[in-house]
Design a protein around this motif. Structure first.
Motif, mmCIF file in Angstrom:
data_model
loop_
_atom_site.group_PDB
_atom_site.id
_atom_site.type_symbol
_atom_site.label_atom_id
_atom_site.label_comp_id
_atom_site.label_asym_id
_atom_site.label_seq_id
_atom_site.Cartn_x
_atom_site.Cartn_y
_atom_site.Cartn_z
ATOM 1 N N SER A 72 54.649 27.882 84.874
ATOM 2 C CA SER A 72 53.188 27.703 84.784
ATOM 3 C C SER A 72 52.635 28.408 83.549
ATOM 4 O O SER A 72 51.772 27.877 82.845
ATOM 5 C CB SER A 72 52.506 28.270 86.035
ATOM 6 O OG SER A 72 52.907 27.569 87.181
ATOM 7 N N PHE A 112 49.488 22.546 85.294
ATOM 8 C CA PHE A 112 49.318 23.946 85.708
ATOM 9 C C PHE A 112 48.623 24.016 87.072
ATOM 10 O O PHE A 112 49.051 24.757 87.968
ATOM 11 C CB PHE A 112 48.498 24.689 84.644
ATOM 12 C CG PHE A 112 48.144 26.097 85.040
ATOM 13 C CD1 PHE A 112 49.031 27.140 84.819
ATOM 14 C CD2 PHE A 112 46.916 26.383 85.632
ATOM 15 C CE1 PHE A 112 48.708 28.441 85.191
ATOM 16 C CE2 PHE A 112 46.587 27.667 86.001
ATOM 17 C CZ PHE A 112 47.485 28.705 85.780
ATOM 18 N N LEU A 115 50.953 22.901 89.895
ATOM 19 C CA LEU A 115 51.928 23.948 90.224
ATOM 20 C C LEU A 115 51.279 25.073 91.025
ATOM 21 O O LEU A 115 51.889 25.629 91.946
ATOM 22 C CB LEU A 115 52.549 24.511 88.930
ATOM 23 C CG LEU A 115 53.580 23.626 88.241
ATOM 24 C CD1 LEU A 115 54.012 24.238 86.915
ATOM 25 C CD2 LEU A 115 54.807 23.441 89.140
ATOM 26 N N GLU A 116 50.038 25.395 90.682
ATOM 27 C CA GLU A 116 49.334 26.456 91.404
ATOM 28 C C GLU A 116 49.040 26.033 92.852
ATOM 29 O O GLU A 116 49.170 26.835 93.782
ATOM 30 C CB GLU A 116 48.025 26.799 90.686
ATOM 31 C CG GLU A 116 47.384 28.068 91.219
ATOM 32 C CD GLU A 116 46.404 28.663 90.224
ATOM 33 O OE1 GLU A 116 45.240 28.232 90.239
ATOM 34 O OE2 GLU A 116 46.817 29.531 89.433
#
Length: 204
Positions: A72, A112, A115-116
């Motif tokens: 990330s 990003f 993924l978070e």
């Protein structure tokens, strides 16, 4: 002749008024950045106070998965670089190239965020929620606030790309691209602190 001078004076006043309006918007943007600095400073301070209060629940060391977080980090740092390339293309007057770099930045920013979200889902599945302990409450608030800022930046970026496609490079779109790039770099800096304080210290 009098009419010409009047028209010239009117055009000058209009231009002067437009410049003042633009300067006010730039000032407003910097005030926004300062308030965001205060917001994240408060959240970091809260996290620092609560970072050892697990209330018998899981710790960061037990649940954090560094490979995914490092991925990330790499994605966000790369997106900051591509946003800089968009500004360079703007300074060269290359609209299509600028929009292309902004699109790449948006895709990386979206990756990003995805993924978070996956990380949050994994943590909740492992029993770490806002209600588990003060540590996880502070964690989700701090990391979630950053993720929310990235999401807002994505909407801003898409809207700006549409505007650039319709209007091209004007003083107004130039200011907006510059502000967006600064905003994106700011989020990058916040993430570096977050990665260091939350994740690296968390697994030590």
């Amino acid at each position: 002749m009098q009419m010409t001078q009047h028209d010239h004076g009117h055009a000058h006043d209009h231009e002067h008024g437009h410049e003042e309006h633009e300067q006010l918007k730039v000032l407003g943007f910097w005030i926004f950045v300062v308030t965001d600095c205060i917001l994240f400073g408060s959240l970091f301070a809260t996290f620092a106070v609560l970072m050892h209060n697990y209330a018998g629940g899981p710790t960061g060391k037990e649940l954090f998965e560094l490979p995914g977080i490092i991925a990330s980090t790499f994605i966000l740092l790369t997106s900051s670089f591509t946003s800089g390339l968009a500004v360079l293309a703007m300074n060269k007057g290359k609209v299509k190239e600028m929009i292309s770099w902004l699109a790449v930045t948006a895709v990386l920013g979206l990756a990003f965020v995805v993924l978070e979200i996956n990380e949050f889902t994994h943590l909740v599945h492992e029993g770490a929620t806002m209600a588990t302990s003060a540590f996880w409450s502070a964690f989700f608030t701090l990391v979630g606030t950053h993720g929310l800022h990235v999401s807002v930046g994505l909407f801003w970026m898409v809207a700006l790309m549409i505007q650039l496609k319709r209007r091209g490079i004007t003083p107004v779109t130039r200011r907006k691209v510059t502000n967006l790039s600064l905003y994106w770099h700011f989020l990058d800096v916040v993430w570096i602190f977050l990665f260091t304080v939350v994740y690296l210290l968390g697994v030590m």
